[in-house]
Design a protein around this motif. Structure first.
Motif, PDB file in Angstrom:
ATOM      1  N   ARG A  30     -38.590  59.949  15.252  1.00 23.38           N
ATOM      2  CA  ARG A  30     -38.407  61.024  14.279  1.00 23.38           C
ATOM      3  C   ARG A  30     -38.963  60.599  12.920  1.00 23.38           C
ATOM      4  NH1 ARG A  30     -35.858  62.380  18.707  1.00 23.38           N
ATOM      5  NH2 ARG A  30     -33.918  63.581  18.616  1.00 23.38           N
ATOM      6  N   ALA A  85     -29.616  56.412  24.284  1.00 29.60           N
ATOM      7  CA  ALA A  85     -30.213  56.204  22.959  1.00 29.60           C
ATOM      8  C   ALA A  85     -29.549  57.074  21.897  1.00 29.60           C
ATOM      9  CB  ALA A  85     -31.705  56.515  23.008  1.00 29.60           C
ATOM     10  N   LEU A  86     -28.645  57.961  22.329  1.00 33.04           N
ATOM     11  CA  LEU A  86     -28.041  58.924  21.404  1.00 33.04           C
ATOM     12  C   LEU A  86     -26.537  58.756  21.247  1.00 33.04           C
ATOM     13  CD1 LEU A  86     -29.813  62.094  22.851  1.00 33.04           C
ATOM     14  CD2 LEU A  86     -30.184  61.200  20.554  1.00 33.04           C
ATOM     15  N   LEU A 143     -36.194  57.579  23.226  1.00 29.31           N
ATOM     16  CA  LEU A 143     -36.014  58.604  22.201  1.00 29.31           C
ATOM     17  C   LEU A 143     -37.379  58.906  21.575  1.00 29.31           C
ATOM     18  CD1 LEU A 143     -33.304  59.727  20.906  1.00 29.31           C
ATOM     19  CD2 LEU A 143     -33.829  58.221  19.001  1.00 29.31           C
ATOM     20  N   ASN A 162     -32.233  51.546  14.729  1.00 33.62           N
ATOM     21  CA  ASN A 162     -31.901  52.974  14.805  1.00 33.62           C
ATOM     22  C   ASN A 162     -31.053  53.121  16.061  1.00 33.62           C
ATOM     23  OD1 ASN A 162     -31.697  55.738  14.911  1.00 33.62           O
ATOM     24  ND2 ASN A 162     -33.765  56.037  15.740  1.00 33.62           N
ATOM     25  N   PRO A 163     -29.739  52.883  15.908  1.00 39.14           N
ATOM     26  CA  PRO A 163     -28.885  52.824  17.104  1.00 39.14           C
ATOM     27  C   PRO A 163     -28.479  54.215  17.578  1.00 39.14           C
ATOM     28  CG  PRO A 163     -27.568  52.503  15.164  1.00 39.14           C
ATOM     29  CD  PRO A 163     -28.982  52.688  14.670  1.00 39.14           C
ATOM     30  N   PRO A 164     -27.837  54.295  18.750  1.00 29.10           N
ATOM     31  CA  PRO A 164     -27.254  55.589  19.148  1.00 29.10           C
ATOM     32  C   PRO A 164     -26.089  55.899  18.214  1.00 29.10           C
ATOM     33  CG  PRO A 164     -26.834  53.862  20.801  1.00 29.10           C
ATOM     34  CD  PRO A 164     -27.599  53.230  19.716  1.00 29.10           C
ATOM     35  N   TYR A 165     -26.120  57.064  17.573  1.00 31.65           N
ATOM     36  CA  TYR A 165     -25.046  57.346  16.607  1.00 31.65           C
ATOM     37  C   TYR A 165     -24.478  58.762  16.679  1.00 31.65           C
ATOM     38  CZ  TYR A 165     -29.066  58.970  13.729  1.00 31.65           C
ATOM     39  OH  TYR A 165     -30.207  59.577  13.249  1.00 31.65           O
ATOM     40  N   ILE A 166     -24.841  59.509  17.705  1.00 23.96           N
ATOM     41  CA  ILE A 166     -24.272  60.858  17.822  1.00 23.96           C
ATOM     42  C   ILE A 166     -22.879  60.735  18.455  1.00 23.96           C
ATOM     43  CG2 ILE A 166     -24.604  63.163  18.788  1.00 23.96           C
ATOM     44  CD1 ILE A 166     -26.968  62.531  17.071  1.00 23.96           C
TER      45      ILE A 166
HETATM   46  N1  GLN Z   1     -31.921  61.270  15.021  1.00 17.64           N
HETATM   47  C1  GLN Z   1     -31.576  61.600  16.361  1.00 17.64           C
HETATM   48  C2  GLN Z   1     -31.086  63.039  16.443  1.00 17.64           C
HETATM   49  O1  GLN Z   1     -30.523  63.544  15.499  1.00 17.64           O
HETATM   50  C3  GLN Z   1     -30.501  60.679  16.901  1.00 17.64           C
HETATM   51  C4  GLN Z   1     -30.985  59.310  16.991  1.00 17.64           C
HETATM   52  C5  GLN Z   1     -29.917  58.312  17.258  1.00 17.64           C
HETATM   53  O2  GLN Z   1     -28.824  58.558  17.796  1.00 17.64           O
HETATM   54  N2  GLN Z   1     -30.241  57.165  16.854  1.00 17.64           N
HETATM   55  O3  GLN Z   1     -31.261  63.683  17.433  1.00 17.64           O
END
Ligand code: GLN
Length: 316
Positions: A119, A240-241, A116, A216-220
């Motif tokens: 950010r 990663a998302l 990733l 900062n885990p995958p969180y989408i």
């Molecule tokens: N911040 C990222 C985004 O909005 C997502 C990162 C994540 O899933 N950790 O694209």
């Protein structure tokens, strides 16, 4: 009766337009304008900036140097290289993957499509972790970073905390050599141990050991992934998302297991997605050894980081 109108055939064929031709484009200023125009047509948000960054990258000079050389011509081979980079960007490949670099915490990180792109929001994780450690006067903390990717959080913390020992885990093997490279480039490689595995997999179960856990885990949420901008959707690693159906898969497992690894009184500092804070806090309430401590917002005013503390008064 309806008549069909036929177009008159031109006597002289119109000149063939070659919108991608660079033949008349010579100077740095013209190249930037040429590329920015293509980026605008491709729907890119920051056409001019991207054109400048990519040209500076192609010419191996800084962006500020570009401004002092606006009227200079570039060589044919530089033009060709630039054109290739411009084509990549019009396919919505992120600038950071084309240049191979991204700044995070004012440090330069190497990146590639296996990780990733760091950010600015994630800097809040670093800042929060530093504040917690400073307020408790821990000078030689033991820190665990889960899902390290490019290593940006681990490396940033290591540069700020010269006596910290850090362990950094990622489940994708490809990210680790890159994270290691970043750690060495910033001279903190000796203090970060990298390992491949899922969640706490590579950590030996022993007495809870870490002062701080960062992630900062995958969180989408999976259904949202396909609605994201092409730079993210088409180029950044899904692993990663993708946080599962509601984006919260990872937090459930993390919050359940983490008290086994955090010492009493230690913290978990986790990045969360847009509007996930309350759900993550709820998940934390199910774990009697954790106390929700606070949340922090990002620069855009969105809840971005959640902090839990492991209760000091519970049996292991
Ligand atoms: N911040 C990222 C985004 O909005 C997502 C990162 C994540 O899933 N950790 O694209």
């Amino acid at each position: 009766m309806k008549t069909t109108q036929t177009r008159p055939t031109p006597l002289v064929p119109p000149p063939r337009l070659q919108p991608d031709s660079l033949s008349r484009v010579e100077t740095i200023a013209q190249l930037v304008a040429w590329a920015a125009d293509r980026f605008k047509t491709a729907g890119i948000d920051t056409p001019h900036l991207d054109a400048e960054v990519l040209l500076a990258h192609t010419l191996h000079i800084s962006r500020s140097c570009l401004y002092s050389r606006l009227q200079e011509a570039v060589s044919d081979s530089q033009k060709t290289n630039f054109q290739q980079n411009v084509v990549r960007r019009t396919k919505r490949e992120p600038v950071a993957y084309i240049t191979g670099r991204q700044e995070f915490w004012s440090l330069d990180f190497q990146v590639n499509p296996g990780v990733l792109i760091p950010r600015p929001d994630t800097e809040i994780v670093v800042e929060t972790a530093l504040r917690l450690l400073a307020s408790s006067r821990i000078t030689a903390p033991r820190i665990l970073d889960i899902g390290t990717g490019s290593g940006c959080i681990a490396v940033a913390l290591a540069t700020e905390l010269p006596h910290a020992q850090i362990w950094a885990i990622d489940k994708t093997q490809v990210s680790l050599p890159l994270a290691q490279k970043n750690a060495h480039a910033h001279r903190v490689g000796q203090r970060i141990t990298f390992a491949c595995g899922d969640l706490f997999g590579p950590v030996q179960p022993s007495a809870p050991f870490f002062d701080l856990l960062v992630t900062n885990p995958p969180y989408i949420a999976s259904p949202v992934l396909d609605t994201l901008q092409p730079e993210v959707r088409l180029w950044e690693p899904r692993a990663a998302l993708d946080g599962g159906a509601d984006g919260l898969d990872f937090y459930g497992r993390l919050l359940y297991d983490c008290p086994d690894y955090i010492r009493p009184g230690g913290w978990l500092v986790a990045e969360v997605g847009d509007r996930q804070k309350d759900a993550v806090v709820q998940l934390g309430h199910k774990q009697r050894r954790l106390r929700f401590q606070m949340y922090r917002q990002d620069y855009a005013g969105r809840d971005r980081v959640v902090v839990f503390q492991k209760a000091a008064d519970v049996e292991q």
